[in-house]
Design an enzyme around this catalytic site. Structure first.
Site, PDB file in Angstrom:
ATOM      1  N   HIS A 186      19.267  -5.402   2.285  1.00  0.00           N
ATOM      2  CA  HIS A 186      20.235  -5.093   1.222  1.00  0.00           C
ATOM      3  C   HIS A 186      21.677  -5.094   1.726  1.00  0.00           C
ATOM      4  O   HIS A 186      22.611  -5.153   0.923  1.00  0.00           O
ATOM      5  CB  HIS A 186      19.887  -3.764   0.539  1.00  0.00           C
ATOM      6  CG  HIS A 186      20.232  -2.531   1.322  1.00  0.00           C
ATOM      7  ND1 HIS A 186      19.289  -1.827   2.044  1.00  0.00           N
ATOM      8  CD2 HIS A 186      21.408  -1.872   1.507  1.00  0.00           C
ATOM      9  CE1 HIS A 186      19.869  -0.784   2.615  1.00  0.00           C
ATOM     10  NE2 HIS A 186      21.154  -0.794   2.302  1.00  0.00           N
TER      11      HIS A 186
ATOM     12  N   ASP B 222      12.862  -4.628   3.458  1.00  0.00           N
ATOM     13  CA  ASP B 222      14.297  -4.416   3.595  1.00  0.00           C
ATOM     14  C   ASP B 222      14.774  -4.666   5.028  1.00  0.00           C
ATOM     15  O   ASP B 222      15.624  -3.934   5.543  1.00  0.00           O
ATOM     16  CB  ASP B 222      14.675  -2.993   3.156  1.00  0.00           C
ATOM     17  CG  ASP B 222      16.172  -2.867   2.855  1.00  0.00           C
ATOM     18  OD1 ASP B 222      16.822  -3.912   2.636  1.00  0.00           O
ATOM     19  OD2 ASP B 222      16.686  -1.742   2.871  1.00  0.00           O
TER      20      ASP B 222
ATOM     21  N   GLY C  77      26.636   3.187   4.842  1.00  0.00           N
ATOM     22  CA  GLY C  77      27.144   2.500   6.023  1.00  0.00           C
ATOM     23  C   GLY C  77      26.208   2.606   7.211  1.00  0.00           C
ATOM     24  O   GLY C  77      26.300   1.831   8.155  1.00  0.00           O
ATOM     25  N   ASN C  78      25.278   3.595   7.168  1.00  0.00           N
ATOM     26  CA  ASN C  78      24.262   3.712   8.219  1.00  0.00           C
ATOM     27  C   ASN C  78      23.127   2.702   8.041  1.00  0.00           C
ATOM     28  O   ASN C  78      22.334   2.493   8.967  1.00  0.00           O
ATOM     29  CB  ASN C  78      23.640   5.110   8.235  1.00  0.00           C
ATOM     30  CG  ASN C  78      24.433   6.110   9.063  1.00  0.00           C
ATOM     31  OD1 ASN C  78      24.993   7.063   8.524  1.00  0.00           O
ATOM     32  ND2 ASN C  78      24.471   5.885  10.365  1.00  0.00           N
ATOM     33  N   SER C  79      23.052   2.103   6.869  1.00  0.00           N
ATOM     34  CA  SER C  79      21.938   1.182   6.574  1.00  0.00           C
ATOM     35  C   SER C  79      21.844   0.079   7.621  1.00  0.00           C
ATOM     36  O   SER C  79      22.826  -0.592   7.931  1.00  0.00           O
ATOM     37  CB  SER C  79      22.130   0.545   5.195  1.00  0.00           C
ATOM     38  OG  SER C  79      21.965   1.489   4.173  1.00  0.00           O
TER      39      SER C  79
ATOM     40  N   LEU D 160      -5.782 -10.150   0.816  1.00  0.00           N
ATOM     41  CA  LEU D 160      -7.197 -10.039   0.442  1.00  0.00           C
ATOM     42  C   LEU D 160      -7.441 -10.528  -0.981  1.00  0.00           C
ATOM     43  O   LEU D 160      -8.437 -11.183  -1.255  1.00  0.00           O
ATOM     44  CB  LEU D 160      -7.668  -8.588   0.550  1.00  0.00           C
ATOM     45  CG  LEU D 160      -7.930  -8.008   1.931  1.00  0.00           C
ATOM     46  CD1 LEU D 160      -8.445  -6.576   1.800  1.00  0.00           C
ATOM     47  CD2 LEU D 160      -8.953  -8.858   2.676  1.00  0.00           C
ATOM     48  N   GLY D 161      -6.540 -10.170  -1.896  1.00  0.00           N
ATOM     49  CA  GLY D 161      -6.733 -10.534  -3.299  1.00  0.00           C
ATOM     50  C   GLY D 161      -7.514  -9.492  -4.065  1.00  0.00           C
ATOM     51  O   GLY D 161      -8.452  -9.820  -4.796  1.00  0.00           O
ATOM     52  N   VAL D 162      -7.134  -8.210  -3.892  1.00  0.00           N
ATOM     53  CA  VAL D 162      -7.792  -7.127  -4.613  1.00  0.00           C
ATOM     54  C   VAL D 162      -6.747  -6.198  -5.201  1.00  0.00           C
ATOM     55  O   VAL D 162      -5.646  -6.074  -4.677  1.00  0.00           O
ATOM     56  CB  VAL D 162      -8.739  -6.306  -3.699  1.00  0.00           C
ATOM     57  CG1 VAL D 162      -9.920  -7.144  -3.250  1.00  0.00           C
ATOM     58  CG2 VAL D 162      -7.994  -5.735  -2.494  1.00  0.00           C
TER      59      VAL D 162
ATOM     60  N   ILE E  98      -6.317  -2.184  -5.871  1.00  0.00           N
ATOM     61  CA  ILE E  98      -6.929  -0.987  -5.295  1.00  0.00           C
ATOM     62  C   ILE E  98      -6.260   0.257  -5.841  1.00  0.00           C
ATOM     63  O   ILE E  98      -5.152   0.199  -6.391  1.00  0.00           O
ATOM     64  CB  ILE E  98      -6.827  -0.999  -3.758  1.00  0.00           C
ATOM     65  CG1 ILE E  98      -5.380  -1.223  -3.315  1.00  0.00           C
ATOM     66  CG2 ILE E  98      -7.749  -2.036  -3.152  1.00  0.00           C
ATOM     67  CD1 ILE E  98      -5.156  -1.180  -1.825  1.00  0.00           C
TER      68      ILE E  98
END
Length: 471
Positions: A111, A141, A213-215, A270-272, A274
């Protein structure tokens, strides 16, 4: 009796020595902290993201009045005739980052550099270099930049975020509000936090002061290793209130390695769908524990198709425990595409070992269903249902492979209402019986003997389980 005066002096001397000893301890700790900061600070950088000025909208286009002194007035009544919006000036954002290796690779947040036209990195010695955005991953991120400093840079060491303990001391270094090389300290407040930033990121919570600013800046342990990338804060005011969150270093290590390879992240799949195993669902499934990830749907043609089933509870993945549904996407996502994996699942009360080949993640396919309030009381559902017509199927996005009945109304305070069922939900199964018609639902409800019973519904194309307590 008179005691020798010297005894008093001995006592005072001993007390003085004890006081010196106790005051020396914090001093030694302060020295260690100062040494740590001095050793790692050259690796911490400032990231400057700039956007070019944008021209005013062409004649006939809608004006964007955001930031104008009469913004609210113009929103309500429109701009005056002949009004011309000025060009949008250039924008600049500041963040933090750190040197990942001596060749000039820099880690920061997605970001921080998202939508930037140019990115500049300022080193600890105030030298600045234009940076190339190697790649970013919005789902965690994390972003990787590259600069050419003309020499080797001092890089950080990534630590093992799995072994840190709650209560350990940590140090955050960054550029809050543009104040470069600011150091704050705190502890690890919690591990494994999920702050609704997506299923593939895991966060360390800290009370070290983190501000705007810490990001992208590093969170160090007391060995000088990076254990997290500061990414978010919770704050009603916008300033630090002791609730900061850092993406774990183990996630960062995996993501940055992928981004440096080809600028993209390759995630296992996996395609599930949950969900968590609530106490009511555990009782309905006949199991004692509430750990694991309950499979509520399997995507056709996915790696799980033909191997996993609705109602399976995934207990481990490649020998790693799956304590909740939030654990599985991270474990699968960091697994190499095409590799063979082994899952331990609970099916029909028995543990089984299942092998499958991990596929390539496709956006919007692997999902984690949100939790629902699934405690019901009473002997009926309290719903009005109708057959699932083709028109209703198309409007609600229900797949052709799904059959059931549509909830058209709910009685207030009914078991279904208390469970969180909604108008438009499709009831697919009650217990072990398919509910393809209203009569089939009534028959299934009358014959159900399990307490609580398991209800499978389809909502917006996603299938979830609800436990129904039958009294």
């Amino acid at each position: 009796m008179l005691f020798p005066r010297t005894s008093n002096w001995v006592g005072a001397g001993a007390l003085g020595a004890a006081m010196l000893a106790t005051t020396a301890l914090p001093s030694m700790a302060d020295e260690a902290l100062a040494d740590l900061v001095e050793s790692v600070s050259p690796s911490v950088v400032t990231v400057i993201a700039e956007q070019k000025a944008a021209p005013a909208p062409a004649q006939g286009q809608e004006f964007n009045f955001q930031g104008h002194p009469f913004e609210e007035f113009f929103k309500r009544f429109g701009g005056p005739e002949g009004f011309q919006m000025p060009d949008r000036g250039p924008g600049q954002g500041l963040g933090s980052g750190f040197v990942l290796d001596e060749d000039g690779y820099i880690v920061t947040n997605h970001h921080v550099v998202d939508s930037a036209d140019t990115v500049t990195v300022r080193l600890n010695d105030d030298r600045t270099f234009e940076a190339e955005v190697v790649g970013t991953d919005p789902l965690t991120d994390i972003a990787v930049l590259k600069i050419d400093a003309g020499e080797s840079l001092q890089a950080v060491q990534l630590g093992d975020s799995d072994v840190i303990r709650v209560g350990e001391d940590v140090v955050a270094i960054g550029n809050p509000f543009g104040l470069s090389s600011t150091v704050t300290t705190g502890i690890v407040s919690a591990k494994g936090r999920n702050i609704s930033e997506g299923p593939y990121a895991e966060f360390i919570q800290t009370d070290a002061a983190i501000n705007k600013g810490n990001s992208g800046g590093p969170l160090f342990n007391m060995d000088g290793e990076v254990i997290g990338v500061n990414s978010a804060i919770y704050s009603p005011s916008g300033g630090s209130v002791g609730l900061g969150f850092a993406v774990t270093s183990n996630i960062v290590d995996h993501i940055t390695s992928d981004l440096r390879d080809d600028g993209q992240v390759s995630r296992g799949w996996l395609g599930v769908s949950i969900q968590n195993v609530s106490p009511q669902l555990a009782a309905a499934l006949g199991i004692d524990e509430t750990s694991g990830a309950l499979v509520s749907d399997v995507v056709d043609g996915s790696p799980a198709d033909g191997t996993l089933q609705q109602g399976d509870v995934i207990l481990t993945f490649n020998d790693e425990p799956v304590d909740s549904s939030s654990d599985l996407p991270i474990l699968v996502g960091t697994t190499k595409v095409g590799s063979e994996s082994v899952l331990t699942v609970l099916r029909d009360g028995q543990e089984q070992q299942i092998e499958l080949t991990i596929g390539q993640h496709q956006s919007a396919e692997a999902q984690v269903d949100g939790s629902v309030d699934d405690k019901l009381e009473g002997t009926s559902l309290g719903v009005t249902v109708a057959p699932l017509t083709e028109t209703a199927r198309a409007e609600m996005g229900v797949a052709e492979t799904v059959d059931g009945v549509v909830v058209t109304d709910l009685q207030p305070e009914s078991p279904a209402a208390k469970a969180g069922l909604q108008r438009g939900d499709v009831i697919v199964r009650l217990g072990g019986q398919d509910t393809i018609s209203p009569d089939a639902l009534k028959t299934a409800l009358e014959s159900e003997k399990t307490d609580p019973a398991l209800l499978l519904i389809n909502r917006g194309g996603n299938q979830i389980f609800v436990a129904v307590e039958i009294v």
